[in-house]
Design an enzyme around this catalytic site. Structure first.
Site, PDB file in Angstrom:
ATOM      1  CD  GLU A  90      -7.334  -8.973   4.707  1.00 57.22           C
ATOM      2  OE1 GLU A  90      -7.609 -10.096   4.281  1.00 57.22           O
ATOM      3  OE2 GLU A  90      -6.307  -8.365   4.375  1.00 57.22           O
ATOM      4  CB  CYS A 103      -2.364  -8.600  13.916  1.00 53.72           C
ATOM      5  SG  CYS A 103      -1.515  -7.714  12.619  1.00 53.72           S
ATOM      6  CB  CYS A 110      -0.490   1.006   3.413  1.00 53.87           C
ATOM      7  SG  CYS A 110       0.970   1.557   4.329  1.00 53.87           S
ATOM      8  CB  CYS A 114       7.076  -1.607   2.171  1.00 55.04           C
ATOM      9  SG  CYS A 114       7.244  -0.352   3.453  1.00 55.04           S
ATOM     10  CB  CYS A 117       4.266  -4.642   2.350  1.00 57.16           C
ATOM     11  SG  CYS A 117       2.784  -4.647   3.383  1.00 57.16           S
ATOM     12  CG  LEU A 213      16.801  -1.373  10.324  1.00 58.49           C
ATOM     13  CD1 LEU A 213      16.773   0.136  10.164  1.00 58.49           C
ATOM     14  CD2 LEU A 213      17.782  -1.753  11.449  1.00 58.49           C
ATOM     15  CB  CYS A 331       4.427 -10.720   9.238  1.00 54.93           C
ATOM     16  SG  CYS A 331       4.598  -9.307  10.256  1.00 54.93           S
TER      17      CYS A 331
HETATM   18  N1  SAH Z   1       3.281   0.040   8.501  1.00 59.76           N
HETATM   19  C1  SAH Z   1       3.807  -0.618   9.658  1.00 59.76           C
HETATM   20  C2  SAH Z   1       3.051  -1.888  10.045  1.00 59.76           C
HETATM   21  C3  SAH Z   1       2.840  -2.829   8.918  1.00 59.76           C
HETATM   22  S1  SAH Z   1       3.209  -4.504   8.811  1.00 59.76           S
HETATM   23  C4  SAH Z   1       5.267  -0.937   9.421  1.00 59.76           C
HETATM   24  O1  SAH Z   1       5.741  -0.773   8.322  1.00 59.76           O
HETATM   25  O2  SAH Z   1       5.944  -1.321  10.364  1.00 59.76           O
HETATM   26  C5  SAH Z   1       4.048  -5.147  10.117  1.00 59.76           C
HETATM   27  C6  SAH Z   1       5.410  -5.719   9.738  1.00 59.76           C
HETATM   28  O3  SAH Z   1       5.356  -6.685   8.678  1.00 59.76           O
HETATM   29  C7  SAH Z   1       6.379  -4.652   9.281  1.00 59.76           C
HETATM   30  O4  SAH Z   1       7.611  -4.860   9.893  1.00 59.76           O
HETATM   31  C8  SAH Z   1       6.482  -4.925   7.813  1.00 59.76           C
HETATM   32  O5  SAH Z   1       7.669  -4.412   7.274  1.00 59.76           O
HETATM   33  C9  SAH Z   1       6.416  -6.438   7.785  1.00 59.76           C
HETATM   34  N2  SAH Z   1       6.110  -6.999   6.485  1.00 59.76           N
HETATM   35  C10 SAH Z   1       5.401  -6.441   5.485  1.00 59.76           C
HETATM   36  N3  SAH Z   1       5.346  -7.264   4.422  1.00 59.76           N
HETATM   37  C11 SAH Z   1       6.028  -8.367   4.760  1.00 59.76           C
HETATM   38  C12 SAH Z   1       6.307  -9.599   4.093  1.00 59.76           C
HETATM   39  N4  SAH Z   1       5.873  -9.820   2.862  1.00 59.76           N
HETATM   40  N5  SAH Z   1       7.026 -10.522   4.749  1.00 59.76           N
HETATM   41  C13 SAH Z   1       7.437 -10.301   6.008  1.00 59.76           C
HETATM   42  N6  SAH Z   1       7.205  -9.176   6.695  1.00 59.76           N
HETATM   43  C14 SAH Z   1       6.513  -8.220   6.081  1.00 59.76           C
END
Ligand code: SAH
Length: 342
Positions: A90, A103, A110, A114, A117, A213, A331
């Protein structure tokens, strides 16, 4: 066959030398692909017919097909691309007043896990090649007939877990003879793979680094992001300080606010003390609830209070606009559920 978009300009010149061709021919082809957006070797009319044949016999162009395209009410578009091997990725296009921002995904799936996510729970399949990263941009430019001016590595995948291909893709995207997108308009977001942050610092590319963070104590961060058990907050922030020292560049911290989890004033206070003295910016993201996810969005007034506290205490903070949320393109919402539908 080799994907011609996997090579940065210097590497492509070497490939041409191996084929018995002059390096300047590589530059001509590079311009056809990235300046002219040409998708067919046959149309590269300043090359001899013989060379065009040679290229067809040695390289593929890796032209993605759009499996599905969705448009949100705010104009954000999400594409599901066929990666030509039975997988799909995507990519999201957003329109801002300063231009188009894309993006991109860096991996199919992945490994980071997290908890908040949508990529979590998806089986990790493989990393994307540099050419597949670049093709996301080219495919969207072709489809929309636009020029993209910003690129963020915030799609599916952990860019620093696919370090070499991501850095190489940036070299291609950044090249004035290629897509010519300035490194300042390129952001990499990472969950915090510390050794790779040091590698990136020494790479001498001027892209922006964003750090996910999301919490201010190891206990809380580990409960949200398993990577914190490998590299904790102290190690991560030390790497950030060193990154700033080496590159002289400001770091952006992402902090997704989840109600009653990491969004009270105590957290804001702790964040101020952690980031004090660093050249940085905090991007507050109202967390997007995912299917079966336990985290829910903070109340708007709380998000504003959190931002104001940071700003009043010397930390520049802004709230990220939620683009594309009605098509699951905001995001952290990208996921493979679409794959089941085609
Ligand atoms: N793997 C990378 C890029 C992935 S996503 C990373 O972890 O930074 C880009 C951003 O979206 C990251 O800051 C991630 O933590 C955030 N993100 C992921 N899931 C989310 C959600 N459900 N709501 C808001 N932000 C989210």
């Amino acid at each position: 066959m080799k994907n011609i978009k996997d090579y940065n300009l210097n590497e492509l010149k070497e490939e041409f030398i191996k084929l018995g061709e002059k390096p300047f021919r590589a530059e001509q082809v590079f311009k056809w692909i990235y300046e002219q957006k040409e998708i067919n070797f046959d149309n590269m009319t300043n090359l001899s017919l013989e060379l065009r044949e040679k290229l067809k016999n040695n390289f593929t162009m890796c032209i993605f097909k759009i499996i599905k395209k969705q448009e949100a009410s705010d104009g954000t578009k999400k594409y599901l691309f066929d990666t030509l091997d039975g997988n799909a990725i995507e990519t999201v296009l957003m329109k801002y007043h300063h231009g188009y921002s894309i993006c991109v995904s860096s991996q199919i799936g992945c490994k980071m896990g997290c908890k908040f996510c949508a990529s979590t729970g998806i089986k990790f399949i493989r990393s994307l090649t540099s050419g597949e990263i670049v093709e996301q941009l080219l495919a969207v430019e072709r489809e929309e007939n636009i020029k993209i001016s910003n690129i963020v590595f915030m799609g599916i995948g952990e860019p620093l877990d696919n370090y070499d291909n991501v850095v190489n893709a940036i070299k291609i995207i950044n090249n004035p003879k290629g897509l010519n997108i300035g490194a300042r308009h390129i952001s990499i977001s990472t969950s915090g793979i510390v050794p790779k942050i040091y590698d990136l610092a020494n790479e001498n590319i001027q892209c922006t680094l964003s750090i996910s963070l999301h919490a201010t104590t190891d206990e809380k961060r580990s409960s949200m992001m398993p990577i914190n058990d490998v590299y904790n907050i102290e190690q991560l922030l030390q790497a950030c300080k060193d990154y700033i020292k080496i590159t002289n560049k400001r770091i952006s911290f992402e902090y997704a606010l989840a109600k009653d989890n990491n969004d009270n004033i105590e957290d804001a206070k702790k964040l101020v003390s952690l980031l004090k003295g660093m050249i940085c910016h905090v991007n507050l993201i109202p967390i997007n609830k995912i299917e079966n996810g336990k985290y829910i969005k903070s109340d708007n007034e709380n998000i504003i209070k959190f931002r104001d506290y940071l700003n009043e205490h010397g930390i520049v903070a802004t709230i990220r606009r939620e683009l594309g949320s009605d098509i699951d393109a905001a995001c952290g919402q990208l996921r493979r559920k679409n794959l089941n539908n085609y």
